[in-house]
Design an enzyme around this catalytic site. Structure first.
Site, PDB file in Angstrom:
ATOM      1  N   THR A  98       3.609  -2.245   2.494  1.00  0.00           N
ATOM      2  CA  THR A  98       2.445  -1.888   1.690  1.00  0.00           C
ATOM      3  C   THR A  98       1.388  -1.369   2.656  1.00  0.00           C
ATOM      4  O   THR A  98       0.866  -2.118   3.482  1.00  0.00           O
ATOM      5  CB  THR A  98       1.923  -3.090   0.888  1.00  0.00           C
ATOM      6  OG1 THR A  98       2.907  -3.446  -0.089  1.00  0.00           O
ATOM      7  CG2 THR A  98       0.623  -2.762   0.176  1.00  0.00           C
ATOM      8  N   LYS A 173       1.290   0.856  -6.021  1.00  0.00           N
ATOM      9  CA  LYS A 173       1.210  -0.537  -5.563  1.00  0.00           C
ATOM     10  C   LYS A 173      -0.247  -1.010  -5.593  1.00  0.00           C
ATOM     11  O   LYS A 173      -0.529  -2.157  -5.922  1.00  0.00           O
ATOM     12  CB  LYS A 173       1.795  -0.661  -4.150  1.00  0.00           C
ATOM     13  CG  LYS A 173       1.714  -2.053  -3.520  1.00  0.00           C
ATOM     14  CD  LYS A 173       2.677  -3.049  -4.147  1.00  0.00           C
ATOM     15  CE  LYS A 173       2.445  -4.483  -3.690  1.00  0.00           C
ATOM     16  NZ  LYS A 173       3.062  -4.831  -2.424  1.00  0.00           N
ATOM     17  N   LYS A 241      -5.190  -8.046   2.997  1.00  0.00           N
ATOM     18  CA  LYS A 241      -4.788  -6.796   3.658  1.00  0.00           C
ATOM     19  C   LYS A 241      -4.615  -5.700   2.606  1.00  0.00           C
ATOM     20  O   LYS A 241      -5.115  -4.585   2.756  1.00  0.00           O
ATOM     21  CB  LYS A 241      -3.482  -6.991   4.429  1.00  0.00           C
ATOM     22  CG  LYS A 241      -3.078  -5.776   5.240  1.00  0.00           C
ATOM     23  CD  LYS A 241      -1.572  -5.647   5.376  1.00  0.00           C
ATOM     24  CE  LYS A 241      -0.944  -5.021   4.140  1.00  0.00           C
ATOM     25  NZ  LYS A 241       0.485  -4.775   4.218  1.00  0.00           N
TER      26      LYS A 241
END
Lengths: 289, 289
Positions: A98, A173, A241
């Site tokens: 990701t 995502k 993150k």
């Protein structure tokens, strides 16, 4: 059967590489920064381990990366010993990290410049989804390359979609993580209120979970939240993150994300409570502190 | 077959009273502040209409109320012409209004003082759930009274639960609304971001809706949100009324509801955009303004 390199054997990558070998039946060479993990993977699954990402990628038809963040990703791809230094023309680089949409576009161009192809392919479904090979994979890139790569990805996925050009997998995502942030905070506030009100939370969820308040998070997390159990699942550090990437991208595209930004701050408070490795549902712990 | 009085024929009460008559087979007398609506109900369903709540409640075994807010509820129950002035001993007052837990406890005591019983029974499932008789009903009160009342409520419900003592039905409905507030805002931010990022929202939702971001709201509202269609569903005005009750109760029980409070403010902005009657999913319209 294809020749595959897999770079990054973390909690996600380790089982994903395993499925490519065992379920996909491919010839898999692995690389991991901490070599001991690569050795234990080879001991468990067979295949080979390589000394550098570039070595692992040599002769591979498909090269997978699954690392921590944009910097790690650049280091194992365009760095001096990165996979692109070893990949043959026509090979496909698939990134399961990701990461930002920006680095996806950068790697797409870098791959093309070497006669290779690139698909950004972040996943959702967590550790359990990786272990059971039922991840959702959100891809960005060229359609023909996607069609060629999809049967290989299928080894660890339940749902694989091409979302648009390079970066579109990462952007999808991000939508996923944005939806989760508000959803989990709402659920945490609901359970917190219910406990303060003296309600039987199990009974409450049984009644409301099939209606307009219902969600995957409610069904799969209310029990552990009610027990104050957070030592599993998708960690707060990783969520922060991801939200960092989300909020940076939103600065660029002008999207207003007031609750996402606030929940990111709340996760910062959970980290300070000692919850860096707690599941994302630990937003409740912050309300109860 | 029981004798029933139904007070309040709004978008919810009108079809609920209809199910008590048609599906439950009960003898139903109705009262509505605007008499024309009571007349049209009687024309459609048979039964009778009464001049006051007290008149409607006379001889009834079960008296239902479904009105706007705490004040309306007090007026039709403990007011001079309220149902408690007409109810016979042993009759049960069931309140379907979404109201405070405080007024529920107050009516429980007032009913007991007259030899009657009380169940707070707010519902979820919206106008469609009321019309199809598939509401979720969250009850508070005494168990024996609940067991006696439940078969009657079943005429308009799919799920009926006793959540605890008087007020517990209302408190459960509050948990429901809290969960929805954060959830819908998260979904709105996700769709807003996805549009700004140039993604195909239908494709995005298809891929992410089965995973950890999935929810009833996502499945049932993403299409209309993506089209900017809000002229249906559970209105912003009603949601603000419910959140007012929620935030007052949280002041009393000490629950921290930072995102619920913020989303309440956002709904205030939607009202100013002309969205008083828009569906709650119109939080997206505010982000796009």
């Amino acid at each position: 059967m294809a020749k595959i390199a897999f770079i990054g054997l973390g909690v996600m990558g380790y089982p994903m590489a395993g499925h490519l070998k065992a379920k996909g039946g491919h010839d898999v060479t692995v690389y991991n920064r901490t070599a001991a993990k690569a050795e234990s993977w080879v001991k468990q699954h067979g295949g080979r381990s390589a000394a550098t990402p570039a070595d692992a990628a040599r002769d591979a038809d498909f090269v997978f990366t699954c690392v921590g963040n944009d910097d790690d990703l650049r280091s194992v791809t365009i760095g001096p010993d990165g996979v692109l230094a070893g990949m043959k023309a026509g090979a496909v680089l698939i990134d399961n990290t990701t990461a930002s949409a920006e680095v996806a576009r950068e790697l797409y161009e870098a791959a093309k410049a070497r006669g290779c192809d690139f698909i950004d392919a972040p996943v959702s479904g967590g550790q359990a989804g990786a272990e059971n090979g039922v991840l959702t994979v959100m891809c960005g890139g060229d359609e023909a390359v996607f069609e060629r790569t999809r049967p290989v990805i299928d080894a660890y996925a339940r749902m694989v979609g091409l979302m648009g050009p390079a970066g579109a997998g990462q952007l999808t995502k991000m939508v996923n993580q944005i939806c989760i942030a508000g959803l989990v905070q709402g659920l945490a506030e609901g359970i917190h209120f219910g406990k303060k009100a003296g309600l039987d939370i199990e009974k409450v969820i049984e009644v409301i979970s099939k209606g307009a308040a219902g969600s995957w998070q409610m069904e799969n997390r209310y029990k552990t939240m009610n027990q104050g159990k957070y030592d599993f699942g998708f960690a707060v550090d990783w969520m922060r993150k991801d939200l960092d990437i989300v909020l940076s991208e939103a600065r660029r595209n002008g999207a207003a994300l007031p609750v996402t930004a606030l929940v990111d701050q709340f996760y910062g408070e959970v980290q300070k409570l000692g919850g860096k490795r707690w599941d994302t549902s630990s937003l409740l712990a912050r309300l109860e502190k």
